[in-house]
Design an enzyme around this catalytic site. Structure first.
Site, mmCIF file in Angstrom:
data_model
loop_
_atom_site.group_PDB
_atom_site.id
_atom_site.type_symbol
_atom_site.label_atom_id
_atom_site.label_comp_id
_atom_site.label_asym_id
_atom_site.label_seq_id
_atom_site.Cartn_x
_atom_site.Cartn_y
_atom_site.Cartn_z
ATOM 1 N N SER A 19 -5.111 -1.252 5.370
ATOM 2 C CA SER A 19 -6.498 -0.818 5.174
ATOM 3 C C SER A 19 -7.257 -0.998 6.480
ATOM 4 O O SER A 19 -7.184 -2.055 7.111
ATOM 5 C CB SER A 19 -7.154 -1.666 4.085
ATOM 6 O OG SER A 19 -8.564 -1.579 4.202
ATOM 7 N N HIS A 44 -4.769 3.280 4.476
ATOM 8 C CA HIS A 44 -5.599 3.151 3.283
ATOM 9 C C HIS A 44 -7.063 3.126 3.732
ATOM 10 O O HIS A 44 -7.464 2.272 4.529
ATOM 11 C CB HIS A 44 -5.222 1.846 2.570
ATOM 12 C CG HIS A 44 -5.961 1.597 1.304
ATOM 13 N ND1 HIS A 44 -5.575 2.145 0.097
ATOM 14 C CD2 HIS A 44 -7.063 0.853 1.039
ATOM 15 C CE1 HIS A 44 -6.407 1.746 -0.845
ATOM 16 N NE2 HIS A 44 -7.322 0.961 -0.307
ATOM 17 N N ASP A 46 -10.929 2.791 2.701
ATOM 18 C CA ASP A 46 -11.803 2.265 1.648
ATOM 19 C C ASP A 46 -13.197 2.859 1.763
ATOM 20 O O ASP A 46 -13.946 2.525 2.680
ATOM 21 C CB ASP A 46 -11.869 0.735 1.757
ATOM 22 C CG ASP A 46 -10.575 0.102 1.308
ATOM 23 O OD1 ASP A 46 -10.176 0.341 0.153
ATOM 24 O OD2 ASP A 46 -9.943 -0.616 2.111
ATOM 25 N N MET A 48 -16.862 3.262 0.250
ATOM 26 C CA MET A 48 -17.782 2.525 -0.640
ATOM 27 C C MET A 48 -19.187 3.108 -0.535
ATOM 28 O O MET A 48 -19.632 3.444 0.565
ATOM 29 C CB MET A 48 -17.843 1.056 -0.211
ATOM 30 C CG MET A 48 -16.490 0.392 -0.175
ATOM 31 S SD MET A 48 -16.671 -1.321 0.347
ATOM 32 C CE MET A 48 -14.946 -1.814 0.386
ATOM 33 N N HIS A 77 -9.320 5.665 -0.969
ATOM 34 C CA HIS A 77 -9.637 4.871 -2.155
ATOM 35 C C HIS A 77 -11.141 4.979 -2.355
ATOM 36 O O HIS A 77 -11.918 4.342 -1.626
ATOM 37 C CB HIS A 77 -9.179 3.421 -1.900
ATOM 38 C CG HIS A 77 -9.543 2.463 -2.980
ATOM 39 N ND1 HIS A 77 -9.474 1.097 -2.809
ATOM 40 C CD2 HIS A 77 -9.969 2.665 -4.250
ATOM 41 C CE1 HIS A 77 -9.845 0.502 -3.933
ATOM 42 N NE2 HIS A 77 -10.156 1.426 -4.814
ATOM 43 N N MET A 79 -14.277 4.085 -3.883
ATOM 44 C CA MET A 79 -15.035 3.106 -4.688
ATOM 45 C C MET A 79 -16.474 3.601 -4.733
ATOM 46 O O MET A 79 -17.398 2.974 -4.201
ATOM 47 C CB MET A 79 -14.913 1.715 -4.045
ATOM 48 C CG MET A 79 -13.517 1.123 -4.231
ATOM 49 S SD MET A 79 -13.212 -0.274 -3.129
ATOM 50 C CE MET A 79 -12.794 0.597 -1.634
ATOM 51 N N MET A 148 -6.380 -3.170 -8.563
ATOM 52 C CA MET A 148 -7.221 -4.008 -7.692
ATOM 53 C C MET A 148 -6.935 -5.474 -7.998
ATOM 54 O O MET A 148 -7.031 -5.903 -9.154
ATOM 55 C CB MET A 148 -8.710 -3.735 -7.955
ATOM 56 C CG MET A 148 -9.252 -2.409 -7.453
ATOM 57 S SD MET A 148 -9.137 -2.170 -5.682
ATOM 58 C CE MET A 148 -10.154 -3.486 -5.042
ATOM 59 N N ASP A 183 -3.947 -3.883 -4.194
ATOM 60 C CA ASP A 183 -4.982 -3.861 -3.158
ATOM 61 C C ASP A 183 -5.924 -5.046 -3.335
ATOM 62 O O ASP A 183 -6.625 -5.153 -4.344
ATOM 63 C CB ASP A 183 -5.759 -2.536 -3.302
ATOM 64 C CG ASP A 183 -6.830 -2.357 -2.247
ATOM 65 O OD1 ASP A 183 -6.904 -3.169 -1.308
ATOM 66 O OD2 ASP A 183 -7.593 -1.382 -2.357
HETATM 67 C C1 DX5 Z 1 -11.568 -3.978 -1.265
HETATM 68 C C2 DX5 Z 1 -10.705 -2.877 -0.666
HETATM 69 C C3 DX5 Z 1 -9.442 -3.356 -0.070
HETATM 70 C C4 DX5 Z 1 -9.611 -4.364 1.029
HETATM 71 C C5 DX5 Z 1 -8.308 -4.996 1.349
HETATM 72 O O1 DX5 Z 1 -12.655 -3.404 -1.891
HETATM 73 O O2 DX5 Z 1 -10.373 -1.926 -1.655
HETATM 74 O O3 DX5 Z 1 -8.647 -2.265 0.380
HETATM 75 O O4 DX5 Z 1 -10.142 -3.811 2.179
HETATM 76 O O5 DX5 Z 1 -8.560 -6.007 2.250
HETATM 77 P P1 DX5 Z 1 -7.824 -7.415 2.151
HETATM 78 O O6 DX5 Z 1 -6.360 -7.128 2.378
HETATM 79 O O7 DX5 Z 1 -8.454 -8.204 3.212
HETATM 80 O O8 DX5 Z 1 -8.072 -7.955 0.774
HETATM 81 ZN ZN ZN Z 2 -8.808 -0.317 -1.126
#
Ligand code: DX5
Ligand code: ZN
Length: 237
Positions: A19, A44, A46, A48, A77, A79, A148, A183
């Protein structure tokens, strides 16, 4: 750039999906090249929106920039509260797979159909407290399920152990072609447990990007995952 298809690369039994959330965005291309040199299967990403989860990250223009500097598949991903509003733009920007959260989808079948019609792989994600049964009506129709193992929003959180049972249950319901992704809080300490539970695609964020040597850490995670997968195969034969 042309992105390859994200199928198993090399001899790995487990796919590694670093990620970028905790990467240094001021030196992103350099950081990506360093980790890619260790051998990874997808990036990956993320996304948000500050509504579905309590943080903001990056959006479509950044994904387009990332896409231009790699040929590794991009795994988005989402979110975000309204995934279908933005999914077409993320595919257009280069995302090869789009994962939506089941908590955001009152009509999950429709969501799967819409994302697939964009030409992307389809993933569905579940928050730590969302039961496996909530995806029962679409589990056979998705390409990946993302469990998750922390609450969405931030890298660097602690792995939630009670999610292991859900990983095991989902693994028993999925086919070999589907990916079971985990994840949150995935690192050298937790990789053996999630792989033993049946995960085959590992998202690793801060464990790689906060390491003194991200390339070496990526190699270490990959090797640990490979060994854990071989152990599981041996145990089940
Ligand atoms: C959290 C994300 C993850 C996160 C993973 O909301 O979906 O992908 O960045 O990071 P680590 O490996 O540090 O938990
Ligand atoms: Zn993620």
């Amino acid at each position: 750039m042309t992105h390859d298809d994200g199928q198993n690369r090399g001899d790995s039994l487990i796919r590694l999906a670093p990620s970028l959330l905790n990467a240094d965005f001021g030196h992103l291309a350099d950081q990506m090249a360093m980790v890619e040199a260790a051998g990874i299967d997808m990036w990956h990403l993320d996304i948000m929106d500050g509504h579905f989860c309590p943080n903001l990250s990056f959006g479509v223009p950044v994904v387009a920039s990332i896409s231009r500097c790699t040929n590794i598949p991009l795994d988005a991903h989402l979110m975000i509260a309204d995934p279908m509003r933005y999914a077409p733009a993320f595919v257009e920007a280069g995302a090869g797979s789009i994962t939506f959260h089941i908590e955001t989808a009152p009509q999950p079948r429709e969501m799967v159909r819409s994302i697939r019609s964009l030409g992307a792989r389809v993933g569905v994600a579940l928050n730590p407290d969302t039961p496996a049964e909530t995806i029962a009506e679409i589990i056979d129709d998705v390409d990946l399920v993302l469990v998750m193992t922390v609450w969405p929003g931030f890298g660097g959180q602690r792995f939630i152990e009670r999610c292991l049972d859900k990983i095991e249950l989902l693994a028993s319901q999925m086919s070999d072609e589907q990916w079971l992704q985990v994840d949150g809080g995935i690192n050298r300490e937790t990789i053996p447990d999630v792989v033993a539970a049946g995960a085959d695609t590992l998202v690793v964020g801060s464990a790689i990007f906060h390491a003194a040597d991200p390339r070496a850490e990526t190699i270490a995670c990959r090797e640990l995952a490979r060994r854990a997968a071989l152990d599981s195969l041996e145990a089940s034969s």
